[in-house]
Write a protein that holds these residues in place. Structure first.
Motif, PDB file in Angstrom:
ATOM      1  N   ASP A 154      27.124 -15.437  46.166  1.00  0.00           N
ATOM      2  CA  ASP A 154      28.462 -15.288  46.756  1.00  0.00           C
ATOM      3  C   ASP A 154      29.103 -16.607  47.158  1.00  0.00           C
ATOM      4  O   ASP A 154      30.326 -16.706  47.261  1.00  0.00           O
ATOM      5  CB  ASP A 154      28.410 -14.352  47.970  1.00  0.00           C
ATOM      6  N   THR A 155      28.285 -17.627  47.424  1.00  0.00           N
ATOM      7  CA  THR A 155      28.839 -18.923  47.845  1.00  0.00           C
ATOM      8  C   THR A 155      29.215 -19.800  46.651  1.00  0.00           C
ATOM      9  O   THR A 155      29.722 -20.910  46.843  1.00  0.00           O
ATOM     10  CB  THR A 155      27.833 -19.675  48.734  1.00  0.00           C
ATOM     11  N   PHE A 156      28.954 -19.319  45.435  1.00  0.00           N
ATOM     12  CA  PHE A 156      29.317 -20.033  44.214  1.00  0.00           C
ATOM     13  C   PHE A 156      30.499 -19.312  43.560  1.00  0.00           C
ATOM     14  O   PHE A 156      30.580 -18.084  43.588  1.00  0.00           O
ATOM     15  CB  PHE A 156      28.159 -20.046  43.210  1.00  0.00           C
ATOM     16  N   SER A 157      31.401 -20.075  42.950  1.00  0.00           N
ATOM     17  CA  SER A 157      32.464 -19.457  42.161  1.00  0.00           C
ATOM     18  C   SER A 157      31.857 -18.763  40.944  1.00  0.00           C
ATOM     19  O   SER A 157      30.683 -18.994  40.596  1.00  0.00           O
ATOM     20  CB  SER A 157      33.468 -20.513  41.704  1.00  0.00           C
ATOM     21  N   ILE A 158      32.647 -17.928  40.285  1.00  0.00           N
ATOM     22  CA  ILE A 158      32.188 -17.289  39.046  1.00  0.00           C
ATOM     23  C   ILE A 158      31.767 -18.354  38.036  1.00  0.00           C
ATOM     24  O   ILE A 158      30.718 -18.256  37.392  1.00  0.00           O
ATOM     25  CB  ILE A 158      33.304 -16.400  38.448  1.00  0.00           C
ATOM     26  N   GLU A 159      32.573 -19.417  37.939  1.00  0.00           N
ATOM     27  CA  GLU A 159      32.269 -20.512  37.014  1.00  0.00           C
ATOM     28  C   GLU A 159      30.913 -21.142  37.323  1.00  0.00           C
ATOM     29  O   GLU A 159      30.076 -21.335  36.431  1.00  0.00           O
ATOM     30  CB  GLU A 159      33.369 -21.569  37.104  1.00  0.00           C
ATOM     31  N   ASP A 160      30.665 -21.442  38.597  1.00  0.00           N
ATOM     32  CA  ASP A 160      29.408 -22.097  38.972  1.00  0.00           C
ATOM     33  C   ASP A 160      28.213 -21.152  38.819  1.00  0.00           C
ATOM     34  O   ASP A 160      27.102 -21.604  38.512  1.00  0.00           O
ATOM     35  CB  ASP A 160      29.487 -22.626  40.403  1.00  0.00           C
ATOM     36  N   ASN A 161      28.426 -19.852  39.040  1.00  0.00           N
ATOM     37  CA  ASN A 161      27.357 -18.884  38.779  1.00  0.00           C
ATOM     38  C   ASN A 161      26.957 -18.898  37.307  1.00  0.00           C
ATOM     39  O   ASN A 161      25.771 -18.842  36.976  1.00  0.00           O
ATOM     40  CB  ASN A 161      27.812 -17.477  39.177  1.00  0.00           C
ATOM     41  N   ILE A 162      27.946 -18.975  36.434  1.00  0.00           N
ATOM     42  CA  ILE A 162      27.663 -18.988  34.995  1.00  0.00           C
ATOM     43  C   ILE A 162      26.965 -20.285  34.598  1.00  0.00           C
ATOM     44  O   ILE A 162      26.049 -20.295  33.763  1.00  0.00           O
ATOM     45  CB  ILE A 162      28.967 -18.789  34.187  1.00  0.00           C
ATOM     46  N   TYR A 163      27.382 -21.388  35.224  1.00  0.00           N
ATOM     47  CA  TYR A 163      26.781 -22.695  34.923  1.00  0.00           C
ATOM     48  C   TYR A 163      25.328 -22.800  35.378  1.00  0.00           C
ATOM     49  O   TYR A 163      24.563 -23.629  34.864  1.00  0.00           O
ATOM     50  CB  TYR A 163      27.550 -23.800  35.641  1.00  0.00           C
ATOM     51  N   LEU A 164      24.927 -21.993  36.361  1.00  0.00           N
ATOM     52  CA  LEU A 164      23.674 -22.221  37.086  1.00  0.00           C
ATOM     53  C   LEU A 164      22.455 -22.493  36.199  1.00  0.00           C
ATOM     54  O   LEU A 164      21.743 -23.477  36.415  1.00  0.00           O
ATOM     55  CB  LEU A 164      23.407 -21.052  38.039  1.00  0.00           C
ATOM     56  N   PRO A 165      22.153 -21.659  35.175  1.00  0.00           N
ATOM     57  CA  PRO A 165      20.957 -21.956  34.371  1.00  0.00           C
ATOM     58  C   PRO A 165      21.045 -23.285  33.623  1.00  0.00           C
ATOM     59  O   PRO A 165      20.029 -23.949  33.408  1.00  0.00           O
ATOM     60  CB  PRO A 165      20.863 -20.773  33.396  1.00  0.00           C
ATOM     61  N   LEU A 166      22.267 -23.697  33.260  1.00  0.00           N
ATOM     62  CA  LEU A 166      22.430 -24.986  32.581  1.00  0.00           C
ATOM     63  C   LEU A 166      22.243 -26.147  33.558  1.00  0.00           C
ATOM     64  O   LEU A 166      21.673 -27.180  33.199  1.00  0.00           O
ATOM     65  CB  LEU A 166      23.819 -25.066  31.930  1.00  0.00           C
ATOM     66  N   VAL A 167      22.706 -25.952  34.795  1.00  0.00           N
ATOM     67  CA  VAL A 167      22.497 -26.966  35.830  1.00  0.00           C
ATOM     68  C   VAL A 167      21.001 -27.146  36.083  1.00  0.00           C
ATOM     69  O   VAL A 167      20.485 -28.266  36.144  1.00  0.00           O
ATOM     70  CB  VAL A 167      23.227 -26.577  37.141  1.00  0.00           C
ATOM     71  N   LEU A 168      20.295 -26.018  36.206  1.00  0.00           N
ATOM     72  CA  LEU A 168      18.846 -26.076  36.452  1.00  0.00           C
ATOM     73  C   LEU A 168      18.105 -26.730  35.295  1.00  0.00           C
ATOM     74  O   LEU A 168      17.050 -27.339  35.482  1.00  0.00           O
ATOM     75  CB  LEU A 168      18.298 -24.667  36.712  1.00  0.00           C
ATOM     76  N   ALA A 169      18.669 -26.602  34.091  1.00  0.00           N
ATOM     77  CA  ALA A 169      18.048 -27.207  32.915  1.00  0.00           C
ATOM     78  C   ALA A 169      18.444 -28.672  32.742  1.00  0.00           C
ATOM     79  O   ALA A 169      17.983 -29.336  31.809  1.00  0.00           O
ATOM     80  CB  ALA A 169      18.429 -26.423  31.662  1.00  0.00           C
ATOM     81  N   GLY A 170      19.313 -29.164  33.644  1.00  0.00           N
ATOM     82  CA  GLY A 170      19.697 -30.576  33.597  1.00  0.00           C
ATOM     83  C   GLY A 170      20.661 -30.925  32.471  1.00  0.00           C
ATOM     84  O   GLY A 170      20.712 -32.081  32.028  1.00  0.00           O
ATOM     85  N   ARG A 171      21.462 -29.951  32.017  1.00  0.00           N
ATOM     86  CA  ARG A 171      22.414 -30.212  30.931  1.00  0.00           C
ATOM     87  C   ARG A 171      23.621 -30.997  31.456  1.00  0.00           C
ATOM     88  O   ARG A 171      24.062 -30.769  32.579  1.00  0.00           O
ATOM     89  CB  ARG A 171      22.892 -28.904  30.301  1.00  0.00           C
ATOM     90  N   PRO A 172      24.183 -31.903  30.639  1.00  0.00           N
ATOM     91  CA  PRO A 172      25.354 -32.664  31.080  1.00  0.00           C
ATOM     92  C   PRO A 172      26.590 -31.774  31.216  1.00  0.00           C
ATOM     93  O   PRO A 172      26.720 -30.762  30.512  1.00  0.00           O
ATOM     94  CB  PRO A 172      25.547 -33.703  29.962  1.00  0.00           C
ATOM     95  N   TYR A 173      27.504 -32.199  32.101  1.00  0.00           N
ATOM     96  CA  TYR A 173      28.689 -31.384  32.381  1.00  0.00           C
ATOM     97  C   TYR A 173      29.536 -31.165  31.131  1.00  0.00           C
ATOM     98  O   TYR A 173      30.090 -30.077  30.934  1.00  0.00           O
ATOM     99  CB  TYR A 173      29.538 -32.040  33.478  1.00  0.00           C
ATOM    100  N   THR A 174      29.636 -32.175  30.284  1.00  0.00           N
ATOM    101  CA  THR A 174      30.452 -32.019  29.063  1.00  0.00           C
ATOM    102  C   THR A 174      29.922 -30.891  28.188  1.00  0.00           C
ATOM    103  O   THR A 174      30.699 -30.100  27.643  1.00  0.00           O
ATOM    104  CB  THR A 174      30.460 -33.323  28.253  1.00  0.00           C
ATOM    105  N   GLU A 175      28.603 -30.777  28.077  1.00  0.00           N
ATOM    106  CA  GLU A 175      28.007 -29.691  27.292  1.00  0.00           C
ATOM    107  C   GLU A 175      28.256 -28.342  27.966  1.00  0.00           C
ATOM    108  O   GLU A 175      28.580 -27.351  27.298  1.00  0.00           O
ATOM    109  CB  GLU A 175      26.506 -29.916  27.121  1.00  0.00           C
ATOM    110  N   MET A 176      28.121 -28.304  29.293  1.00  0.00           N
ATOM    111  CA  MET A 176      28.343 -27.046  30.020  1.00  0.00           C
ATOM    112  C   MET A 176      29.779 -26.570  29.820  1.00  0.00           C
ATOM    113  O   MET A 176      30.028 -25.386  29.611  1.00  0.00           O
ATOM    114  CB  MET A 176      28.040 -27.238  31.514  1.00  0.00           C
TER     115      MET A 176
END
Length: 254
Positions: free
Chosen positions: A100-122
């Motif tokens: 709930d404290t993350f936007s919809i966008e950041d919720n979707i990004y979460l597994p990519l963030v945890l995997a250390g993917r660059p923002y441009t790829e996300m």
């Protein structure tokens, strides 16, 4: 090609002090081919949730084996399991499990963030997924600002953005109204036609009737399976209903 192989799977739960044991899975064997859409059905207590937990590498079997693209899950080291699940599996749950404290966008990004993917790829990955699932206008909103159906679409986006080999769905329509259910099942069909392999556990005859194959679990074993073939959703719905009646009455499948 089989993306998932389940061979002679057994799961026995024992009480803490060696008392009664419960055999949740007895001898489950099946395969899922690349690009298939498979539903698993069964009454409460049949073993389907235990099966899903083992397929998700959240639990280990007592006997037998589960192979994802030839790699046996039980042989993966505990320290590597979280990364393995994140890289190879996508998950959609009944209760959405959005933060709930993350936007919809950041919720979707979460597994990519945890995997250390660059923002441009996300960013490159999220836009086509958001467009396909009708989420672009909602990306900056928070889960508490959107409907249940929109939350579930966000959960699907989070699951598929990693391009998983297998999408596991646990009662994905269970918390949705009829309209949102129809929309979600349409989207599942669409992403499956694009090549995504889906394995869904469900109580819903309607949800299962959208799959291409339905496995029925009874008393910890695969009791029967139905193939869609040339059947429409309505024809498969009728066959599923008949099989569930047989399950409930304890009949034998011919």
């Amino acid at each position: 090609m089989s993306i998932l192989e389940v061979k002679g799977l057994r799961k026995v739960y024992s009480t803490r002090f060696g008392g009664n044991s419960v055999e949740a899975l007895k001898n489950v064997s099946f395969t899922v081919e690349q690009g298939e859409y498979v539903a698993i059905m069964g009454e409460s207590g049949s073993g389907k949730t235990t099966l899903l937990n083992i397929l998700a590498a959240l639990d280990k079997p007592t006997g037998g084996a589960v192979l994802l693209n030839g790699r046996e899950l039980a042989h993966i080291k505990e320290a590597e399991l979280a990364a393995f699940r994140r890289d190879h599996l996508g998950f959609v749950f009944q209760e959405f499990n959005l933060l709930d404290t993350f936007s919809i966008e950041d919720n979707i990004y979460l597994p990519l963030v945890l995997a250390g993917r660059p923002y441009t790829e996300m960013r490159q990955r999220i836009l086509p997924v958001a467009d396909q699932l009708g989420l672009r206008p909602l990306l900056k909103k928070y889960p508490y600002e959107v409907s249940g159906g929109q939350k579930q679409r966000a959960a699907v986006a989070r699951a598929v953005i990693t391009q998983p080999e297998l999408l596991l769905a646990d009662e994905p329509t269970g918390a949705l109204d009829s309209r949102s259910t129809d929309e979600l099942l349409r989207l599942f069909g669409e992403i499956n036609r694009q090549g995504q392999t889906i394995l869904m556990v469900t109580h819903s005859v309607k949800a299962a009737s959208h799959a291409n194959r339905v496995l029925f679990i009874r008393d910890g074993e695969v009791f029967h399976q139905l193939y869609r073939g040339e059947d429409t959703d309505e024809q498969l719905y009728s066959k599923i209903s008949s099989t569930l009646t047989l399950l409930a009455t304890g009949g034998e499948q011919k």
